[in-house]
Design a protein around this motif. Structure first.
Motif, short mmCIF file in Angstrom:
data_model
loop_
_atom_site.label_atom_id
_atom_site.label_comp_id
_atom_site.label_asym_id
_atom_site.label_seq_id
_atom_site.Cartn_x
_atom_site.Cartn_y
_atom_site.Cartn_z
N ARG A 1 -10.51 -14.22 -8.11
CA ARG A 1 -11.20 -13.58 -6.99
C ARG A 1 -12.17 -14.57 -6.38
N LYS A 2 -12.23 -14.60 -5.04
CA LYS A 2 -13.22 -15.42 -4.35
C LYS A 2 -14.57 -14.73 -4.47
N LEU A 3 -15.63 -15.47 -4.30
CA LEU A 3 -16.98 -14.98 -4.55
C LEU A 3 -17.30 -13.68 -3.81
N GLN A 4 -17.03 -13.60 -2.52
CA GLN A 4 -17.38 -12.40 -1.74
C GLN A 4 -16.24 -11.38 -1.67
N GLU A 5 -15.12 -11.67 -2.31
CA GLU A 5 -13.94 -10.80 -2.26
C GLU A 5 -14.06 -9.69 -3.30
N LYS A 6 -13.55 -8.53 -2.95
CA LYS A 6 -13.51 -7.42 -3.91
C LYS A 6 -12.06 -7.08 -4.18
N PHE A 7 -11.75 -6.91 -5.47
CA PHE A 7 -10.41 -6.48 -5.86
C PHE A 7 -10.44 -4.97 -6.07
N ARG A 8 -9.31 -4.33 -5.82
CA ARG A 8 -9.22 -2.89 -6.06
C ARG A 8 -8.97 -2.65 -7.55
N ALA A 9 -9.60 -1.63 -8.09
CA ALA A 9 -9.44 -1.29 -9.51
C ALA A 9 -8.40 -0.19 -9.65
N CYS A 10 -7.76 -0.15 -10.80
CA CYS A 10 -6.85 0.95 -11.11
C CYS A 10 -7.68 2.24 -11.09
N SER A 11 -7.23 3.22 -10.33
CA SER A 11 -8.02 4.46 -10.20
C SER A 11 -8.00 5.30 -11.46
N ARG A 12 -7.08 5.02 -12.36
CA ARG A 12 -6.97 5.80 -13.59
C ARG A 12 -7.88 5.25 -14.69
N CYS A 13 -7.71 3.98 -15.05
CA CYS A 13 -8.47 3.41 -16.16
C CYS A 13 -9.71 2.63 -15.69
N GLU A 14 -9.69 2.19 -14.47
CA GLU A 14 -10.79 1.42 -13.88
C GLU A 14 -11.03 0.09 -14.58
N LYS A 15 -10.06 -0.38 -15.36
CA LYS A 15 -10.22 -1.65 -16.08
C LYS A 15 -9.49 -2.79 -15.39
N THR A 16 -8.28 -2.54 -14.94
CA THR A 16 -7.50 -3.61 -14.32
C THR A 16 -7.87 -3.73 -12.85
N ARG A 17 -7.75 -4.95 -12.31
CA ARG A 17 -8.09 -5.24 -10.92
C ARG A 17 -6.91 -5.91 -10.24
N TYR A 18 -6.79 -5.67 -8.94
CA TYR A 18 -5.67 -6.20 -8.18
C TYR A 18 -6.13 -6.78 -6.84
N CYS A 19 -5.47 -7.88 -6.45
CA CYS A 19 -5.80 -8.52 -5.18
C CYS A 19 -5.13 -7.82 -4.01
N SER A 20 -4.06 -7.07 -4.28
CA SER A 20 -3.34 -6.38 -3.20
C SER A 20 -2.63 -5.15 -3.75
N LYS A 21 -2.25 -4.29 -2.82
CA LYS A 21 -1.51 -3.09 -3.21
C LYS A 21 -0.15 -3.47 -3.79
N GLU A 22 0.45 -4.56 -3.27
CA GLU A 22 1.74 -5.02 -3.78
C GLU A 22 1.65 -5.43 -5.24
N CYS A 23 0.60 -6.18 -5.59
CA CYS A 23 0.40 -6.60 -6.99
C CYS A 23 0.19 -5.37 -7.88
N GLN A 24 -0.56 -4.40 -7.38
CA GLN A 24 -0.82 -3.20 -8.15
C GLN A 24 0.47 -2.44 -8.44
N LYS A 25 1.30 -2.27 -7.43
CA LYS A 25 2.58 -1.55 -7.61
C LYS A 25 3.48 -2.29 -8.59
N LYS A 26 3.59 -3.59 -8.41
CA LYS A 26 4.46 -4.39 -9.28
C LYS A 26 4.00 -4.35 -10.74
N HIS A 27 2.70 -4.49 -10.96
CA HIS A 27 2.15 -4.48 -12.32
C HIS A 27 2.28 -3.09 -12.94
N TRP A 28 2.10 -2.04 -12.14
CA TRP A 28 2.21 -0.68 -12.65
C TRP A 28 3.61 -0.42 -13.17
N LYS A 29 4.62 -0.77 -12.38
CA LYS A 29 6.00 -0.53 -12.78
C LYS A 29 6.42 -1.40 -13.97
N GLY A 30 5.94 -2.63 -13.99
CA GLY A 30 6.36 -3.57 -15.02
C GLY A 30 5.66 -3.45 -16.35
#
Length: 92
Positions: A38-67
């Motif tokens: 993550r860049k200094l001023q950038e915010k990653f989205r957190a998993c809304s369920r566990c709030e532990k994992t972070r993602y740079c994009s919705k695409e990464c979140q979908k791919k990681h969720w399924k995999g």
């Protein structure tokens, strides 16, 4: 195999020296899907369920969720309950 002048084994040794609380903070600074930092001023989205994992994009979140993440993700309440049970069993 070398990474930045250190072998994988040396990196593993260093990783074990980092306290768990700091490891958790460092995880928040990289995408759980692609590993991008993550860049200094950038915010990653957190998993809304566990709030532990972070993602740079919705695409990464979908791919990681399924995999992978779907199998290991737990609601925050479930995580807290498991932690309490672990602490009780350690004390007893």
């Amino acid at each position: 195999m070398k990474c930045g002048g250190l072998s994988v084994e040396q990196l593993d040794d260093l990783h074990q020296l980092v306290p768990p609380a700091i490891q958790e903070e460092l995880k928040k600074m990289q995408c759980s899907g692609c590993g991008r930092a993550r860049k200094l001023q950038e915010k990653f989205r957190a998993c809304s369920r566990c709030e532990k994992t972070r993602y740079c994009s919705k695409e990464c979140q979908k791919k990681h969720w399924k995999g992978q993440h779907k199998k290991e993700c737990k609601k925050k309440d479930e995580q807290e309950q498991e932690e309490e049970e672990k602490q009780v069993s350690i004390v007893v």
